[in-house]
Design an enzyme around this catalytic site. Structure first.
Site, short mmCIF file in Angstrom:
data_model
loop_
_atom_site.label_atom_id
_atom_site.label_comp_id
_atom_site.label_asym_id
_atom_site.label_seq_id
_atom_site.Cartn_x
_atom_site.Cartn_y
_atom_site.Cartn_z
N LYS A 15 44.88 -51.10 102.67
CA LYS A 15 44.98 -51.29 104.12
C LYS A 15 43.60 -51.23 104.77
CE LYS A 15 46.90 -48.09 106.75
NZ LYS A 15 46.03 -47.78 107.89
N HIS A 19 58.59 -42.15 99.15
CA HIS A 19 58.10 -43.13 100.10
C HIS A 19 59.17 -44.17 100.37
CE1 HIS A 19 54.43 -41.16 100.20
NE2 HIS A 19 53.78 -41.78 99.25
#
Length: 957
Positions: free
Chosen positions: A610, A176
């Protein structure tokens, strides 16, 4: 950056470094003592700052050096004295710089942050060594302390050995993209760290000191002349190569050493505690319970560049790295074990093995150990060539166990002939490496989105039975159909049927995994992870696809762990129900039974944050673990949790030691996997000593969470009720801002560097799942990374202030005193607030307000930033009250000094980034300048500033 540089006044890293965890007790020392202990750190930073300043002066000229100094001093004046005139001077000076000059300023401040980080890391090592030499009590997070606590709790050595015998711990490296440094830059930084370390450990002569300083000067100059950023986008195989670097830095050497230390501490090692005695003690060894994992090269969720060819090359690269290590270690052993048969007796089995050697060196005829090692080296070389599809000149090993068996022959011969001490060095570590790394090096996980699996299975079914319309079936019908397919040996795919590109790609990946199993063994690709898992059919679809390539058989045997990843808030709430139904299905239960009665479940920290915000994400994860424990206990299946943590607090980051101990009772139980991502990988594992400590932390925390935190020590019921209320309020506040406020997406894309982050060549994966500005489609990493860059860190705290305010107003019988008791007594709540404390301390509303000015619509800007400012104030107020502190990080003065001392070096980078963003976007008065400036130089300036701010914050992605 000159000799006048005021150093970072930190005694500890504290910025999401597990080396800080090992030295956590430092925060409880007297502040004056800490400041005295900082003197070596200050000296190192002065030295590096002086060398950088000299480099800037020589390379860029006196005027650039003077400008850097002026900006630095002005920024320090503002932060140390609150001088508003200094702030105005800074904000007036920076916009007047040309893009070319601004880039040089950004580079100078960025490199200073990198150099300060190196000095702080070395300071951790220094203090750890000083503590060990002085005989200080072992620190939290150390193996010695955990074992002492276990013995104090009445846990004997036999039980500890049994614990490690059933444990499984795995840090999993992922690609990532939040690491913005190039490997060339990291190599120079490691060179600088090595020189500082040498000066610390050795008494140098004046000439040696001068030579080392000159070497430091060369390294700093090389850094300055090496581009900070990549000009070419990384490929997946570039990411694989970068990940392999950490095996050279840390894992290949330090992981075997850690095993030896654990065995010796338990008295279970081969001759542990016997010093140099050459007696025939019991040959006891712990199994390899800690193994490295990797997503790099196997994670294709949203990454179209991960293909079957990439997976094949990933496995080959891993294989090449471990075989190279074995070859080097065997050669070194050959140099060490020059024992002559005239001088020492050997075992009959070693004699027989030596007789098989074709070593041509005449002198080795009387050196049986060298003959055996030469024979083993030839077979290792032949094995590597065979796996690579090349010709062989010796008999290859069938598997890693066969190689280990030959090494064991050497071990037993040495021990049987009064040379046990020779078996306890390099040979012992090599035997452990073979057992731990095998011929595969790391366990590569496959990962794909459940939607892709669904489409693939639907197409396969439609081809064999037109009209099946799998996608239109309800969940019950899907499950029934998939269970029937699992019970038959019939395959769905055919080489004579045309398929879509997506289906061909998916089948090719699974076929390549099966080929890797046949070549290297089942540990090479042991897991298939299902992103966005929402139903039982999501698990069964993967089982059907694995059956297509022979990794699942019709009798219910699976060669791969099928692992659902529950990511959103709704998914976390439903995960217990999904797993209960899956384990109730005989067809799926047989698959689990074939994997030793263990089922792994992955929990997503990033997307849940999120989706629902920091508070609710943490709470729903905690509840999900409790629910899964109940379900798995009812089915008699052992649960292993895989925590998908990111580097930042907004993505589940924070000290690993505290995070593991904050898990619900019974949730760890000796089994845990944790992702290591982005810049956190380099911060934890690029230095061997720091890397060793981080690996030790995982072991120590897992042991303590499993054996020293019984399930009956659950939090009080009223704590759970209060947390539920707080989470509900925080969720509403977060969702209202992010998903229910009209224009919020425009605000986010305008006030952060999200658009420009996508231009950085820091990873192969696209920043968004779809070509849209919708927050729902945005990956969690750039979401969090963007908020960190503008110094708001919103995903790590937003909603908490409103939630506590509502709770205390509604529950006047509880109030803040009750929440303070929660903080003191409940590790989960304490860890949440501690991480929030750090995040808020690194935020700066003054800087963030300037980013808000980038929003073209003044009404939208005022409304949203006004709400953020109000929530920030409310959150800080209530956090401080609950933690019984007057200001943020009051209870951790060392970390507070570290963060505050970084602000004067971060603020200029933020201000320059803002000016470059104006130029890049053609806003305001800067638009005219932008027409004359090189667009590439402007974008380069933004990218450099992202690098510098990330270095200063350290755990930003």
């Amino acid at each position: 950056m000159s000799c006048k540089v005021t150093p970072v006044d930190a005694a500890t890293d504290g910025l999401e470094r597990a080396s800080h965890e090992v030295a956590r007790e430092v925060a409880h020392e007297e502040i004056q003592d800490e400041m005295l202990d900082d003197l070596p750190l200050k000296a190192d930073i002065r030295l590096l700052g002086r060398l950088l300043g000299d480099t800037v002066r020589v390379q860029e000229g006196e005027d650039v050096f003077d400008l850097v100094e002026r900006i630095r001093q002005t920024s320090i004046r503002f932060h140390r004295a609150g001088d508003e005139a200094a702030r105005r001077d800074l904000e007036a000076l920076l916009p007047r710089l040309s893009p070319e000059r601004a880039v040089e300023i950004i580079r100078a401040f960025s490199y200073f942050s990198h150099l300060a980080n190196i000095a702080e890391d070395q300071h951790h090592i220094r203090r750890g060594r000083e503590a060990a030499i002085s005989g200080a009590p072992p620190a939290p997070g150390s193996l010695a302390r955990s074992l002492a606590l276990a013995h104090a709790a009445g846990i004997d050595t036999a039980r500890l050995i049994g614990f490690f015998g059933g444990a499984r711990i795995s840090p999993v490296l992922t690609a990532h993209p939040t690491e913005v440094r190039r490997k060339s830059t990291m190599n120079r930084e490691m060179e600088i760290a090595g020189l500082l370390d040498r000066g610390e450990r050795m008494a140098l002569t004046p000439q040696e000191k001068a030579e080392d300083e000159e070497a430091l000067r060369r390294a700093v100059l090389t850094l300055w002349q090496t581009p900070l950023l990549r000009r070419i986008k990384l490929t997946v195989l570039d990411e694989v190569a970068n990940g392999l670097s950490y095996y050279d830095y840390t894992f290949l050497d330090q992981l075997p050493r850690l095993y030896c230390a654990i065995e010796d501490a338990l008295g279970a090692g081969e001759g542990a505690g016997e010093g140099t005695r050459d007696t025939d003690g019991p040959d006891v060894s712990l199994p390899s319970f800690l193994r490295m994992g990797s997503w790099i090269g196997g994670d294709r969720d949203g990454n179209p560049f991960v293909t079957a060819d990439v997976l094949r090359e990933t496995v080959r690269l891993h294989r090449s790295r471990i075989f190279a290590h074995y070859a080097a270690e065997l050669a070194a052993l050959g140099g060490e074990l020059s024992l002559a048969s005239r001088q020492v007796a050997i075992s009959p089995e070693l004699e027989a093995l030596a007789a098989r050697s074709d070593d041509p060196v005449p002198s080795h005829r009387e050196e049986p150990y060298r003959l055996v090692l030469s024979h083993i080296a030839s077979r290792v070389k032949a094995t590597r060539r065979q796996l690579d599809g090349r010709g062989i000149e010796a008999e290859p090993y069938a598997d890693a166990e066969a190689l280990r068996a030959d090494l064991d022959v050497i071990h037993r011969s040495l021990c049987a002939n009064r040379s046990r001490v020779l078996a306890q060095g390099r040979l012992r570590r090599l035997r452990r490496a073979v057992d731990c790394f095998g011929f595969h090096l790391a366990c590569v996980d496959l990962r794909q989105n459940s939607d892709v699996h669904e489409r693939t299975v639907a197409e396969l079914l439609e081809k064999v039975a037109p009209g099946t319309a799998y996608a239109s079936l309800d969940e019950n019908a899907r499950v029934d159909l998939l269970v029937r397919e699992l019970s038959t040996a019939r395959l769905l795919s055919s080489p004579f049927v045309p398929y879509s590109e997506e289906t061909r790609s998916e089948l090719a990946i699974f076929r390549e995994a099966a080929a890797a199993h046949r070549a290297v063994g089942p540990l090479v690709i042991p897991n298939a992870i299902i992103s966005k898992a929402e139903s039982v059919s999501d698990l069964l679809e993967v089982a059907v696809l694995l059956k297509e390539v022979g990794l699942v058989s019709a009798d219910g045997t699976s060669a791969v762990n099928i692992i659902p990843l529950f990511e959103t808030i709704d998914d976390l709430k439903a995960c217990g129900t999904v797993m209960d139904r899956a384990l109730s299905l005989p067809a799926y239960a047989r698959l689990v039974a074939s994997r030793g009665g263990e089922q792994e479940v992955m929990l997503g920290y990033s997307d849940s944050n999120k989706d629902g915000g920091f508070v609710t994400s943490g709470w729903e994860l905690y509840k999900a673990e409790i629910g899964l424990l109940d379900v798995f206990r009812a089915h008699g299946v052992r649960l292993r949790l895989f925590h998908g943590r990111g580097g930042s607090v907004g993505r589940g980051g924070g000290p690993s030691y505290d995070a593991i101990l904050a898990q619900p009772g019974g949730a760890v139980n000796g089994q845990i996997r944790i992702t290591e991502q982005g810049e956190i990988i380099s911060s934890k594992y690029s230095h061997p000593e720091v890397g060793r400590r981080n690996l030790e932390i995982l072991v120590a925390a897992t042991l303590e969470a499993s054996l020293l935190q019984p399930e009956e020590n659950a939090p009080r019921p009223e704590f759970l009720s209060a947390m539920e209320e707080i989470s509900d309020e925080a969720y509403r506040a977060y969702r209202h801002l992010v998903y229910e406020t009209e224009g919020f997406e425009d605000y986010f894309w305008s006030s952060t560097v999200i658009s420009e982050i996508a231009t950085l060549n820091i990873g192969s994966r696209p920043a968004s799942r779809a070509k849209t500005r919708a927050i729902t489609a945005l990956r969690a990493i750039p979401w969090v990374f963007s908020w960190a860059q503008c110094r708001l860190m919103l995903p790590g705290w937003y909603g908490f202030g409103t939630a506590v305010e509502a709770f205390t107003q509604r529950r006047t019988d509880y109030g803040l005193a009750f929440l303070a008791a929660m903080y003191r007594e409940w590790p989960f709540f304490r860890t949440q607030l501690s991480n929030m404390d750090m995040v808020l301390a690194k935020s700066s509303l003054a800087v963030a307000s300037r980013y808000a000015e980038l929003v073209p619509d003044p009404h939208l800007r005022a409304e949203i930033f006004g709400r953020i400012r109000a929530e920030h104030a409310l959150t800080v107020k209530h956090l401080n009250a609950i933690m019984d502190q007057v200001r943020l990080l009051e209870g951790n003065p060392a970390l507070d000094r570290s963060i505050r001392a970084r602000f004067p070096y971060l603020d200029p980078l933020n201000h320059l980034q803002i000016e470059f963003l104006k130029l890049h976007r053609g806003q305001g008065a800067a638009a005219d300048v932008a027409e004359d400036a090189a667009r590439e130089e402007i974008l380069h300036g933004i990218q450099l500033s992202i690098n510098g701010i990330s270095a200063g914050l350290r755990n930003s992605g």
